[in-house]
Write an enzyme that holds these catalytic residues in place. Structure first.
Site, mmCIF file in Angstrom:
data_model
loop_
_atom_site.group_PDB
_atom_site.id
_atom_site.type_symbol
_atom_site.label_atom_id
_atom_site.label_comp_id
_atom_site.label_asym_id
_atom_site.label_seq_id
_atom_site.Cartn_x
_atom_site.Cartn_y
_atom_site.Cartn_z
ATOM 1 N N ARG A 59 37.040 48.540 47.713
ATOM 2 C CA ARG A 59 37.900 48.682 46.538
ATOM 3 C C ARG A 59 37.086 49.110 45.314
ATOM 4 N NH1 ARG A 59 40.131 43.553 43.103
ATOM 5 N NH2 ARG A 59 41.406 44.726 41.632
ATOM 6 N N SER B 96 33.376 42.765 37.237
ATOM 7 C CA SER B 96 33.320 43.803 36.210
ATOM 8 C C SER B 96 33.323 43.159 34.824
ATOM 9 C CB SER B 96 34.519 44.748 36.365
ATOM 10 O OG SER B 96 35.734 44.046 36.157
ATOM 11 N N HIS C 52 44.794 37.686 33.668
ATOM 12 C CA HIS C 52 45.310 38.285 32.447
ATOM 13 C C HIS C 52 46.709 37.803 32.076
ATOM 14 C CE1 HIS C 52 41.789 40.663 33.073
ATOM 15 N NE2 HIS C 52 42.262 41.143 34.216
ATOM 16 N N TYR D 140 33.498 47.329 41.127
ATOM 17 C CA TYR D 140 33.289 46.083 41.872
ATOM 18 C C TYR D 140 32.092 46.107 42.822
ATOM 19 C CZ TYR D 140 37.963 45.438 40.034
ATOM 20 O OH TYR D 140 39.040 45.342 39.180
ATOM 21 N N ALA E 271 43.603 39.734 38.940
ATOM 22 C CA ALA E 271 44.529 40.144 37.872
ATOM 23 C C ALA E 271 45.322 38.969 37.298
ATOM 24 C CB ALA E 271 45.473 41.218 38.397
ATOM 25 N N ASP F 7 47.432 26.440 33.193
ATOM 26 C CA ASP F 7 47.844 25.033 33.067
ATOM 27 C C ASP F 7 47.183 24.169 34.139
ATOM 28 O OD1 ASP F 7 49.366 25.564 30.859
ATOM 29 O OD2 ASP F 7 51.304 25.412 31.873
ATOM 30 N N PRO G 196 43.645 37.556 44.151
ATOM 31 C CA PRO G 196 44.226 38.739 44.773
ATOM 32 C C PRO G 196 43.296 39.950 44.819
ATOM 33 C CG PRO G 196 45.299 38.249 42.674
ATOM 34 C CD PRO G 196 44.441 37.077 43.019
ATOM 35 N N ASN G 197 43.352 40.621 45.936
ATOM 36 C CA ASN G 197 42.670 41.900 46.190
ATOM 37 C C ASN G 197 41.156 41.782 46.365
ATOM 38 O OD1 ASN G 197 45.120 43.499 45.980
ATOM 39 N ND2 ASN G 197 45.044 43.047 43.802
ATOM 40 N N ARG H 128 36.969 47.551 29.907
ATOM 41 C CA ARG H 128 37.849 48.360 30.757
ATOM 42 C C ARG H 128 39.192 48.586 30.060
ATOM 43 N NH1 ARG H 128 37.925 45.895 36.595
ATOM 44 N NH2 ARG H 128 39.057 47.853 36.925
ATOM 45 N N ASN I 206 37.400 33.339 40.481
ATOM 46 C CA ASN I 206 37.744 34.704 40.096
ATOM 47 C C ASN I 206 39.212 34.868 40.434
ATOM 48 O OD1 ASN I 206 38.153 37.406 39.644
ATOM 49 N ND2 ASN I 206 36.313 38.091 40.725
ATOM 50 N N ARG J 159 42.978 44.212 30.403
ATOM 51 C CA ARG J 159 41.995 43.345 31.062
ATOM 52 C C ARG J 159 41.127 42.570 30.072
ATOM 53 N NH1 ARG J 159 42.124 44.962 36.546
ATOM 54 N NH2 ARG J 159 42.640 47.168 36.649
ATOM 55 N N GLU K 268 34.819 30.609 35.029
ATOM 56 C CA GLU K 268 35.555 31.855 35.280
ATOM 57 C C GLU K 268 34.546 32.977 35.556
ATOM 58 O OE1 GLU K 268 37.694 33.132 31.836
ATOM 59 O OE2 GLU K 268 38.519 34.908 32.811
ATOM 60 N N HIS L 81 33.942 37.182 36.779
ATOM 61 C CA HIS L 81 34.430 38.531 37.072
ATOM 62 C C HIS L 81 33.252 39.412 37.452
ATOM 63 C CE1 HIS L 81 38.302 37.430 35.523
ATOM 64 N NE2 HIS L 81 37.691 36.911 34.483
HETATM 65 C C1 DQA Z 1 38.259 41.129 38.327
HETATM 66 C C2 DQA Z 1 38.789 41.861 37.080
HETATM 67 C C3 DQA Z 1 40.300 41.851 37.062
HETATM 68 O O1 DQA Z 1 40.776 42.553 35.921
HETATM 69 C C4 DQA Z 1 40.848 42.533 38.299
HETATM 70 O O2 DQA Z 1 42.256 42.456 38.306
HETATM 71 C C5 DQA Z 1 40.270 41.993 39.558
HETATM 72 C C6 DQA Z 1 38.842 41.703 39.597
HETATM 73 C C7 DQA Z 1 36.716 41.233 38.433
HETATM 74 O O3 DQA Z 1 36.157 40.483 39.220
HETATM 75 O O4 DQA Z 1 36.105 42.074 37.765
HETATM 76 O O5 DQA Z 1 40.948 41.879 40.570
HETATM 77 O O6 DQA Z 1 38.591 39.752 38.225
#
Ligand code: DQA
Length: 145
Positions: free
Chosen positions: A17, A101, A79, A22, A76, A86, A9-10, A106, A73, A110, A97, A99
């Site tokens: 953003r 950031s 978390h 990021y 959110a 699962d 997401p996002n 943070r 990635n 997170r 995994e 990220h």
């Molecule tokens: C993220 C870190 C997450 O906490 C956040 O919700 C994201 C991006 C990152 O790539 O740093 O959407 O996964």
């Protein structure tokens, strides 16, 4: 060797953003870099992006059929999504995994990833380079996964 890259997401809003966390690269630019690197390694690489938890789970399930590894990635969902956790645990291929950031530097919520314990490893805090470093990690582990 086939790699599936899943962004949650996002992450479609990368570039506009919260650049402090990021960076300024768009997701397309990051995917282009990954595609180029995959070409150097002779890997096939496939990209998906979704705002929906169930779709990410379906992609993880599908990956076990024809992929050798996943770079994820989960945004959110990282978390709190026990369902994604699962799904990762249920498939046998390595999931890295990623990220952009440093999630430990943070907000408190997170700092905890519910996915980390079932991932092969985590790369966090290197901006767009986190994705490339995940590919480098795969180069190192691919023979002993
Ligand atoms: C993220 C870190 C997450 O906490 C956040 O919700 C994201 C991006 C990152 O790539 O740093 O959407 O996964």
């Amino acid at each position: 060797m086939k790699i599936l890259v899943i962004n949650g997401p996002n992450l479609n809003l990368l570039g506009e953003r919260n650049p402090k966390h990021y960076g300024t690269q768009t997701l397309t630019a990051i995917e282009d870099r990954m595609e180029e690197r995959a070409g150097e390694y002779g890997w096939e690489i496939e990209f998906h992006r979704s705002n929906h938890e169930g779709e990410i789970i379906d992609l993880l399930h599908g990956s076990r059929i024809d992929c050798d590894a996943v770079i994820l990635n989960a945004g959110a969902y990282t978390h709190y999504s026990y369902a994604i956790r699962d799904a990762i645990e249920a498939i046998r291929i390595p999931v890295i995994e990623v990220h952009l950031s440093n999630i430990c530097a943070r907000e408190e919520f997170r700092a905890k990833s519910v996915l980390s314990p079932v991932c092969r490893g985590t790369i966090s805090g290197f901006g767009a380079a986190s994705y490339i470093l995940a590919m480098e990690a795969l180069v190192e582990i691919i023979d002993d996964n």
